[in-house]
Design a protein around this motif. Sequence first.
Motif, mmCIF file in Angstrom:
data_model
loop_
_atom_site.group_PDB
_atom_site.id
_atom_site.type_symbol
_atom_site.label_atom_id
_atom_site.label_comp_id
_atom_site.label_asym_id
_atom_site.label_seq_id
_atom_site.Cartn_x
_atom_site.Cartn_y
_atom_site.Cartn_z
ATOM 1 N N PRO A 15 0.825 -1.213 0.000
ATOM 2 C CA PRO A 15 0.000 0.000 0.000
ATOM 3 C C PRO A 15 0.860 1.264 0.000
ATOM 4 N N SER A 22 -0.857 3.072 -7.787
ATOM 5 C CA SER A 22 -0.784 2.332 -6.517
ATOM 6 C C SER A 22 0.387 2.812 -5.659
ATOM 7 N N ASN A 65 -6.587 -1.279 0.611
ATOM 8 C CA ASN A 65 -6.590 -0.028 -0.133
ATOM 9 C C ASN A 65 -6.382 1.108 0.868
#
Length: 583
Positions: A85, A153, A538
């Motif tokens: 993450p 990302s 996420n």
Amino acid sequence: MKYLFFILTFTALVAIGQNYEPKTIDFESIEFAAPLKIPLILAGNFGEMRGNHFHTGLDIKTKGVSGQKVIAIQDGYISRVRVSPWGYGNAIYIDHPSGITSLYAHLSNYPPAIDSFIYAQQALTESYVLDEIVLQDSFFVKKGQIIAYSGNSGSSFAPHLHFEIRETATEHALNPLLFKTMRTKIKDTTPPKVSGIKLYAITEKGFMIPGKSKYYTCRLVGKKWVINENKPIDINHLITENSMLGIGFHTTDKLDAAGNVCGVHHTVLSHNGTKKHEQQIDYINFDHNRFLNSHQDYYEFKQNKKNIHKNFTTVINPLTIYPQNDGKIKWEECAGTYEFDVYDAHGNAHTISFTLGSAVKKPSANPFDKTGAYFFPDVVNTHITEDFQVLIEPGCFYEPLQKIVSTDSNSKYLSPIYQFSEYTIPVQSKYDVRIQVPEQYKDLPSYKFGIGLISDRGYLSFLGGNYVDGWVEARARNFGQFVLVLDTVAPKITPLDFNEGKTITKYNTLELEIHDNLAGVMEYKAYLNDKWVLMKYNRKKRRYIIPLNARSRPILLTGKNTVRITAKDGKGNSEEKSYTLIY
Ligand SMILES: [Zn+2]
């Protein structure tokens, strides 16, 4: 014994002198394909100053969207994959026979074969996050093959491709624009810019003397950039006992196709025709990258967003970007004309010149000469009290540190609040902090203790900690306010779009939140009917997501199913929740 002392096991000072060793890679003849099939427009370049580090690759624009095809630049094999993450997010590393490794980061997803390859690594470790893993199989790719789709990302705030080239043997990040093949793909005719200069009184070791520096803006007069109206700059207000002169340059670059502010490649400073300092950012050794905080004027960057390259270094700066490093100039020799040339990787150049006056005034006092007022970064520093101790190895912070230490007993934590220096001061590497467990808490479970650090905004972060003989020890990479804390509370698991007995036939995902009060969520897993399934985190949406897709759906049974979620925090407190779901 009244005081406990740290056992000193120091290696020699990290940095001794700065060397520049040019790479022997054949930058002219190595050919490779562009990593994207769209025109290459840069949002960021190599060597750009990014807070705590030099940027180690090229940020290539992807037309503001995710999903652009990402291409292997040469034949090779996938040597590493990364899923996180944070940082690079989803990333692929490919080793090539030419001796370089290419790296593609912030990816969104992959073609099926590579997706399965990455999923197999995740299933093997029962972990969504993959890092530093040894791949079980080789996965070969051909030049021009689609290996991924670009994305946003990790620590990325707009869709783009972070593209990096490393020397495989050393893992040093190379400036991709040193390769001729890359320079021809990214046209640039725009020279760098110098916005201003800053003069500093510095010690012989290169440390900046507080309050003894001044910034001068470059102004465009007609077609010429001038400083101080082209008159000699008076340096007498800077002259301090036991000090020398250092000069910094606020310089940046832009490339033809976009307005993004980028970094410069090469600078040369000369004084009365003699070269004094040269800087060239060809490659970055990741072990040293954080020393950007020493190379640049850290506070000008933080407070005023100025990219000032200091043309002098401290004795603890090990960066290998200085082909010549004689930028500490004696006051009595500093008068005269200076020329500063700055180049980008394409060779576009910009030059400014300015004149310094003579040193005539008597020097003022040097605050560093006052004994005991400062901690110095090139020596061992300790702060020892009866209940709070700090030990700092040489090379751990960058500039002399004013001794700001205090104890506040009016605390809502298990210990007083111990202040050691300030949160806003940059720290290079971790150092030891110890807090004694107060007598009244001696019976609490010692392995659940940790040290908390309160930021300048009042947030508490958990540093972890080990209990040793009545003390809790942790490693910190910030200064600030330290407190003793205890974490016995497990993470809390909260389903968002499902609950007990829910029919999930039409669901594409199961989503939930996992929160931890102190130590933070360290491990999280999901099982469908006791089989591990991928649960992604996420970070931007702060939620955990179990995709119900071609991999997880076959596990579902008609009728009743069990989903089991486990979570563990950094102090080993764990939680498990199970739900019956109807399919
Ligand atoms: Zn980047």
